[in-house]
Design an enzyme around this catalytic site. Sequence first.
Site, PDB file in Angstrom:
ATOM      1  N   ASP A 139      44.502  43.586  35.584  1.00 32.17           N
ATOM      2  CA  ASP A 139      44.810  44.450  36.708  1.00 32.17           C
ATOM      3  C   ASP A 139      43.717  45.514  36.848  1.00 32.17           C
ATOM      4  OD1 ASP A 139      45.820  46.307  38.467  1.00 32.17           O
ATOM      5  OD2 ASP A 139      47.844  46.331  37.605  1.00 32.17           O
ATOM      6  N   ASP A 157      36.307  44.422  45.710  1.00 31.13           N
ATOM      7  CA  ASP A 157      36.292  43.203  46.521  1.00 31.13           C
ATOM      8  C   ASP A 157      37.726  42.691  46.610  1.00 31.13           C
ATOM      9  OD1 ASP A 157      35.824  40.814  47.751  1.00 31.13           O
ATOM     10  OD2 ASP A 157      34.511  39.987  46.201  1.00 31.13           O
ATOM     11  N   THR A 159      41.577  41.819  48.665  1.00 30.87           N
ATOM     12  CA  THR A 159      42.202  41.247  49.852  1.00 30.87           C
ATOM     13  C   THR A 159      42.758  42.395  50.699  1.00 30.87           C
ATOM     14  OG1 THR A 159      44.245  41.010  48.598  1.00 30.87           O
ATOM     15  CG2 THR A 159      42.809  39.100  48.669  1.00 30.87           C
TER      16      THR A 159
END
Length: 286
Positions: A139, A157, A159
């Site tokens: 994480d 980077d 979503t």
Amino acid sequence: MHSDLWVEEKFSDFLGLKFKVENVLFSGKSEFQTVDVVETKGHGKMLLNDGLIMVTERDEFAYHDMITHVPLFVHPEPKNVLVIGGGDGGTAREVLRHASVEKCTMVEIDAMVVDACRAHIPQTAKDLDHPKMNLIIGDGVEFVKNTLDKFDVIIVDSTDPIGPAQPLFGKEFYQDVYNCLADDGIVVSQGESSWYALDIQQSLLSVLNQVFTQSYLYSFSNLTYPGGLWSFTFATKKHHPINDFNQQRVIDSGLEFDYYNHQLHSAAFALPSFVKKGLKGLISNS
């Protein structure tokens, strides 16, 4: 294989994108999301997370060039770089092309994404076993909270801010990012669409402004993200993305790019008027 198979990304309740599929290469469900790799007719192999297009072979270079080379050519000597997310490997691939980089740490939450790309999209995943690479399945939020390392450049980077990526758009996360950046560090983050997500850009820049003294937005064009025009945020402790950019360094590096170049670097920070109006007061010097 059914001869008329299409994949459709439903971006919102009024917008979708469809692509002709020739073959389904992988389809799975991890504890975080669905992961699919398909072979398309016009765009090569494509990775989708929860039905949203992450990468295609045809245009991945635009995204990966711009998220990587812009900060790495502004920072005078990036040695220690952190990538949060980026499970397809394309961002790490570009980071590792810089001679000054001694270590690239990548923290990706979903092993299934990494494994699917290793198996089916070597174009982006080819350097995940590079000797300078430190790949961590974990994480990113927890990593920046707990790491004792200092990074010259951090690349988020991620979503869209739904599902596993949601915390990557909050103030607490960026305070932790700030704390593990070197004194002249830079953080660049996936910054959404000015056409369809100006509200997310406003929110992200508001968060960055609470933590950093300088925050900017820059854009690039691509084929497979809705609207075609996509952005990154650029927050920095010291270096200005244009004034402290030396074009000659790009030329002297000898690196070849498919999208990025030394003229495009500064031009990417020139924003359309509707974006400047929508982000007024949120971008340094705006």
